[in-house]
Design an enzyme around this catalytic site. Structure first.
Site, mmCIF file in Angstrom:
data_model
loop_
_atom_site.group_PDB
_atom_site.id
_atom_site.type_symbol
_atom_site.label_atom_id
_atom_site.label_comp_id
_atom_site.label_asym_id
_atom_site.label_seq_id
_atom_site.Cartn_x
_atom_site.Cartn_y
_atom_site.Cartn_z
ATOM 1 N N GLY A 11 43.905 9.419 67.065
ATOM 2 C CA GLY A 11 44.142 10.792 67.536
ATOM 3 C C GLY A 11 43.883 10.862 69.025
ATOM 4 N N ARG A 98 43.664 23.774 50.691
ATOM 5 C CA ARG A 98 42.790 22.620 50.967
ATOM 6 C C ARG A 98 43.297 21.363 50.241
ATOM 7 N NH1 ARG A 98 37.956 22.026 53.520
ATOM 8 N NH2 ARG A 98 36.617 20.346 52.782
ATOM 9 N N ASN A 105 45.869 13.818 54.059
ATOM 10 C CA ASN A 105 44.866 12.953 54.684
ATOM 11 C C ASN A 105 44.526 11.715 53.860
ATOM 12 O OD1 ASN A 105 44.111 13.975 57.347
ATOM 13 N ND2 ASN A 105 43.720 15.869 56.228
ATOM 14 N N VAL A 129 35.782 11.259 61.926
ATOM 15 C CA VAL A 129 35.607 12.592 62.501
ATOM 16 C C VAL A 129 36.649 13.555 61.932
ATOM 17 C CG1 VAL A 129 35.591 13.916 64.670
ATOM 18 C CG2 VAL A 129 34.725 11.554 64.628
ATOM 19 N N GLY A 130 37.871 13.040 61.725
ATOM 20 C CA GLY A 130 38.977 13.884 61.254
ATOM 21 C C GLY A 130 38.653 14.532 59.918
ATOM 22 N N HIS A 187 30.581 18.275 55.562
ATOM 23 C CA HIS A 187 30.886 18.915 56.846
ATOM 24 C C HIS A 187 31.878 20.042 56.564
ATOM 25 C CE1 HIS A 187 31.774 19.611 61.006
ATOM 26 N NE2 HIS A 187 33.048 19.334 60.818
#
Length: 334
Positions: A11, A98, A105, A129-130, A187
């Site tokens: 990214g 979602r 993903n 992180v994504g 997260h």
């Protein structure tokens, strides 16, 4: 100066990477003596933008940066890596469930996990992180069976830093004076920011956060909500997601993996839950308090958990279990 290490950022044409790459390249993460090769991966339509990022990195004239390699090919990006920072993911678009986000993903992180397995060093440290970061990290790990699952972690350091900062603001001290806050779980907005074990330095004396603040209803209410919803608040105000603060948190997370945590301090990161003593189900990528030494993390053991905490920890574990089940379903068909 030693041999250069190979660091991948995915990214790489995006907002977070733009704040992150300079810090890595100038030595804020791996130290001022460690030369590096930066490998920048993004999707094909972003290659022109990425060329601009490469030009800027060259124009910084940084002594540690030996080479910058922009690419849209996984076999180039993942080759011989020491560190992989997986920032790129499919963003949630308006009206997107979602579940749809997870499906998109799973495809990305299955592919990147397989590329890590095939091309990277077996000692590679992988930081995801994504979003949804915990589940993306679990999928990447499951897709890279030859790399130890302990080498995979996901970023909850931004939440950790947000919690530290809220406590510091409330007490009128600096964030440096606050230590050992914990982010448990996902997260997401179910994460549990826990300050039952946190300490704060007030006028040279170390005291518990509950004792220092003397406002249990704030600590069990608005404080938790503020940290849980901080990302959404930034988007609402800035019309863009957190980038500068996310990049700083990534630097903190990776630096601690590389150099270890300071004595007497622990940090939060999403890691594989196997063997934890806190009643979190196995095979989840869950944020725990950890200490790090010799590039290896260990759970902080023996922290007493009260009923309030137990309920919050179980709630976020339930969400992660559901996410995992959905993702694993997609994984078999991806």
């Amino acid at each position: 100066m030693g041999e250069p290490i190979r660091v991948l950022v995915t990214g790489a044409a995006g907002q977070i990477a733009y704040s992150l790459l300079y810090s890595i390249a100038k030595g804020d993460v791996f130290g001022k003596e460690q030369p590096l090769v930066l490998v920048l991966l993004d999707i094909t339509p972003m290659m022109t933008v990425l060329e601009g990022v490469v030009m800027e990195l060259q124009d910084c004239a940084l002594p540690l940066l030996r080479e910058v390699i922009p690419t849209d090919k996984e076999e180039v990006a993942f080759k011989d890596l020491d560190i992989a920072i997986l920032v790129g993911s499919m963003p949630r678009r308006e009206g997107m469930e979602r579940k749809d986000l997870l499906k998109a993903n799973v495809k990305i992180f299955k592919s990147q996990g397989a590329a890590l397995d095939k091309y990277a060093k077996k000692t590679v440290k992988v930081v995801v992180v994504g979003n949804p970061a915990n589940t993306n990290c679990l999928i990447a790990s499951k897709s890279a069976p030859s790399i130890p699952k302990e080498n995979f972690s996901c970023l909850t350091r931004l939440d950790h830093n947000r919690a530290k900062s809220q406590i510091a603001l409330k007490l009128g001290v600096t964030s440096n004076d606050v230590k050992n806050v914990i982010i448990w779980g996902n997260h997401s907005s179910t994460q549990y920011p826990d300050v039952n074990h946190a300490k704060v330095n007030v006028k040279g004396k170390e005291v518990g956060v509950y004792e220092a603040i003397k406002d249990d209803s704030w600590l069990k209410g608005d404080f938790i909500l503020t940290v849980q919803q901080r990302g959404a608040a930034v988007i609402k105000a800035r019309k863009l997601s957190s980038a500068m603060s996310a990049a700083k948190a990534i630097c903190d997370h990776v630096r601690d993996i590389w150099f270890g945590t300071p004595a007497g301090e622990f940090v939060s990161m999403g890691v594989i839950s196997d063997g934890n003593s806190y009643g979190v189900p196995e095979d989840l990528l869950y944020s725990f308090p950890v200490v790090i030494k010799d590039k290896t993390w260990k759970f902080v053991e023996g922290l007493p958990i009260n009923d309030f905490s137990r309920e919050k920890m179980d709630l976020t574990a339930k969400e992660l279990t559901e996410e995992k089940e959905t993702a694993v379903e997609f994984l078999s068909s991806a």
